[in-house]
Design an enzyme around this catalytic site. Structure first.
Site, PDB file in Angstrom:
ATOM      1  CG  HIS A   1      -0.747  10.107   0.743  1.00  0.00           C
ATOM      2  ND1 HIS A   1      -1.386  10.658   1.820  1.00  0.00           N
ATOM      3  CD2 HIS A   1      -1.340   8.910   0.537  1.00  0.00           C
ATOM      4  CE1 HIS A   1      -2.318   9.835   2.248  1.00  0.00           C
ATOM      5  NE2 HIS A   1      -2.319   8.766   1.492  1.00  0.00           N
TER       6      HIS A   1
ATOM      7  CG  ASP B   1      -2.050   8.323  -4.414  1.00  0.00           C
ATOM      8  OD1 ASP B   1      -2.949   8.715  -5.157  1.00  0.00           O
ATOM      9  OD2 ASP B   1      -2.100   8.365  -3.171  1.00  0.00           O
TER      10      ASP B   1
ATOM     11  CD  GLU C   1      -5.434   6.309  -3.977  1.00  0.00           C
ATOM     12  OE1 GLU C   1      -5.848   7.360  -3.462  1.00  0.00           O
ATOM     13  OE2 GLU C   1      -4.763   5.467  -3.384  1.00  0.00           O
TER      14      GLU C   1
ATOM     15  CD  GLU D   1      -2.276   2.679  -3.064  1.00  0.00           C
ATOM     16  OE1 GLU D   1      -3.427   3.118  -3.133  1.00  0.00           O
ATOM     17  OE2 GLU D   1      -1.658   2.553  -1.990  1.00  0.00           O
TER      18      GLU D   1
ATOM     19  CG  HIS E   1      -1.683   1.210   1.466  1.00  0.00           C
ATOM     20  ND1 HIS E   1      -1.424   2.131   2.456  1.00  0.00           N
ATOM     21  CD2 HIS E   1      -2.769   1.682   0.796  1.00  0.00           C
ATOM     22  CE1 HIS E   1      -2.320   3.105   2.393  1.00  0.00           C
ATOM     23  NE2 HIS E   1      -3.140   2.867   1.400  1.00  0.00           N
ATOM     24  CG  ASN E   2      -0.174   5.048   0.610  1.00  0.00           C
ATOM     25  OD1 ASN E   2      -0.940   5.065  -0.350  1.00  0.00           O
ATOM     26  ND2 ASN E   2      -0.451   5.653   1.739  1.00  0.00           N
TER      27      ASN E   2
END
Length: 636
Positions: A215, A202, A249, A200, A170-171
């Site tokens: 982020h 973003d 994302e 991931e 994640h991230n």
């Protein structure tokens, strides 16, 4: 018989004595594993002239014996050696069969081990083993707790993708917290080198029409999408040849989405999966085997996979697709990962919270239009992101190539209230779990509760050390660290009755017995200036709720060099296929607090039986050589 070790270093003592530095070099030459802190302590204790800091050959022999001559292994050797000095081949075979569970042990296997580990040629010629040879064997990879046959890919990799647990991050771009921490390419290379298979990204609109990764709505630093894809291209298949999924994302405008699609195609080339495998339209997902060396894009998609296949070859440059999506958001849950209008960051929430007290949680329903560049949409083949509404809705409407991302709070609720329905859902569709947005420090949830209901992609912050990442690393050591683990059969069955909160039926429970014999050169405590520590060991089982248990040894005072426990622990494990065993070595600082010294986690079914040593790892996941535990494992 002369100790073979120290005698080989006699020429080092031509000048009569050696100092600490030469002692360390000589131990290295003799293949004696050591921790500098321990040797320094033993050296000072042994030397008759601590001021000059030098030792005689006799004093060196004493140090050698302290480090190498382990009494617990010597006792074991003597119980099989007729004269307590030599282990004949026939007795070695008996030891291998009775104690190490090498059922097929014979003269060929025994003579291989003698040739490999016995340092005295004369003993080797007689097909025997001295204590030094036996000690080398017991300290070798052949006696590790982790099954050697599980260090390579041994599982069937030909089932559909959804039948596997998939190592997921994640991230991935963050290397510390989610508010002001740096975004860094190292996040991607590091995760891939740990066997991670779902990353991931973003994505946000960047300057000069160049998409950036960070982020959103926070002060985390920014990196370009292009460099991220270049790093992924370089490291994707270094550790594992099985497919990598890029979970986008996506907060970009259609214009910059086209730039993203262009980077994906030009940088990744043939590695990027751009159409279905085979000539006929599929009715199920392909397998990791069929997708070897392929990179898949997970994103929203306009229309169906059938339509994408029909449009293949047509130029979609400049085309924008649009679809309407219902946004359902309750205040206490996570913000949907792919909603550009509502930042995940708690920063803004916190500022608003000061002004007014929050209203009671209630569900707000609104509809939004999502615009997608068709060029990017067409790159989504088997991993179309589909909003999760309910298990019933998925059963009736979801296609095999559609997958859901569910936030941890909602997923936890679903797992507790309707566990079997959750297992049935993950038997049909890939499900990704992600941490709630309020985890500002990039802390992690416990992944075990979501593996227990069959979730394939349980995404963790790989940059945050701790118990959760230790469970992740321990679980995915299995199957050659390739990042894919075949789920147990009862989790792949589309009519399964399995419920982790209420285990019934025939689940092949196991009785596991662990005798914790001793520790060896344990990491010294940070609070001690010598090599002293007051160590204790916790043995934990992580699995279905019924199997969760923790047992602890007594504390051994002031001994990190060679503490002896000789304590036996027994565990009844209902669902061994989901169980992980964790050894945690701690120092007792006070009755209320312990300091972490090292740990090792592995799947229960990867454990060898017999006398084994357990390597230890630091908080950051580094091997703490030569620190280890010596155990006897037995289960039926």
């Amino acid at each position: 018989m002369e100790e073979p070790g120290p005698s080989r270093g006699l020429d080092e003592f031509r000048t009569g004595k050696i100092n600490l530095d030469k002692t360390l070099k000589l131990l290295t030459k003799l293949n004696i594993p050591f921790d500098y802190v321990h040797v320094k302590y033993v050296f000072k204790k042994t030397s008759n002239q601590p001021k000059t800091g030098s030792i005689t050959i006799e004093e060196f022999r004493a140090i050698y014996r302290t480090l190498a001559h382990r009494s617990e292994i010597h006792e074991l050797f003597c119980s099989y050696s007729p004269n307590r000095k030599i282990l004949p081949e026939i007795n070695l075979i008996e030891f291998l069969r009775k104690e190490q569970f090498v059922i097929d042990a014979d003269e060929a296997i025994a003579s291989q081990l003698i040739a490999k580990y016995e340092p005295i040629e004369e003993v080797q010629r007689k097909k025997q083993m001295s204590f030094e040879g036996f000690l080398r064997y017991m300290n070798s990879k052949d006696c590790l707790i982790f099954k050697r046959e599980h260090t390579i890919v041994y599982q069937n990799m030909s089932y559909p993708l959804r039948d596997y647990f998939i190592s997921s991050s994640h991230n991935t771009y963050l290397i510390s917290d989610q508010l002001i921490g740096p975004s860094h390419l190292w996040g991607y290379s590091s995760a891939l080198m740990k066997g991670c298979r779902c990353l991931e990204i973003d994505c946000w609109d960047g300057p000069q029409n160049d998409p950036i990764v960070y982020h959103g709505h926070t002060l985390t630093s920014k990196i370009t999408f292009r460099t991220v894809i270049e790093v992924i291209d370089k490291y994707a298949f270094v550790v594992s040849e099985y497919p990598v999924v890029l979970s986008l994302e996506n907060h970009c405008s259609p214009k910059q989405q086209e730039v993203m699609a262009d980077y994906l195609e030009t940088i990744l080339g043939d590695k990027l999966l751009t159409t279905i495998i085979g000539d006929t339209f599929p009715t199920d997902l392909p397998s990791p085997e069929e997708l070897k060396f392929k990179i898949l894009v997970k994103n929203k998609k306009v229309g169906t996979l059938e339509e994408t296949v029909l449009r293949r070859g047509l130029d979609s440059h400049g085309e924008i697709g649009e679809f309407v999506e219902e946004v359902e958001q309750s205040e206490d849950d996570e913000v949907d990962e792919s909603t550009p209008s509502t930042p995940k960051s708690p920063l803004l929430k916190r500022r608003n919270a000061v002004k007014r007290s929050p209203p009671p949680p209630r569900k707000k329903r609104k509809v939004k239009k999502v615009k997608l560049a068709m060029e990017l949409s067409e790159l989504v083949i088997y991993t179309k992101a589909e909003k999760f509404k309910s298990f019933e809705h998925s059963r009736a409407n979801q296609k095999f190539y559609e997958m859901n991302s569910i936030g941890e709070v909602k997923a936890r609720k679903l797992a507790k209230q309707t566990a079997n329905e959750f297992v049935l859902h993950t038997a049909r569709f890939i499900t990704r779990i992600y941490p709630k947005g309020t985890r500002a420090t990039s802390s992690n949830y416990n992944p075990q509760e979501f593996w227990n209901v069959g979730c394939q992609m349980v995404a963790l912050n790989f940059q945050t050390p701790g118990l959760q990442m230790e469970l992740q690393n321990g679980k995915f050591m299995d199957n050659g660290c390739c990042g894919y683990l075949l789920k147990p059969e009862f989790m792949r069955d589309s009519a399964t009755q399995f419920n982790p909160y209420n285990v019934t039926g025939n689940h092949n429970p196991i009785t596991l017995s662990i005798r914790l014999i001793s520790g060896y050169q344990l990491p010294p405590s940070n609070l001690s200036r010598t090599n002293k520590a007051d160590p204790l060991v916790q043995i934990e089982i992580h699995g279905v709720p019924e199997d969760q248990v923790k047992q602890q040894t007594c504390v051994i005072k002031s001994n990190a060099l060679c503490p002896r426990w000789n304590e036996t622990f027994t565990f009844n494990v209902q669902v061994p296929e989901l169980a992980l065993v964790r050894f945690s070595v701690e120092e007792q600082i006070s009755l209320a607090a312990n300091e972490f010294l090292g740990q090792y986690t592995l799947p229960l079914l990867c454990m060898n039986k017999g006398y084994r040593h357990v390597p230890l790892f630091s908080k950051l996941g580094d091997r703490l050589d030569p620190a280890s535990l010596f155990v006897y494992i037995w289960y039926y």
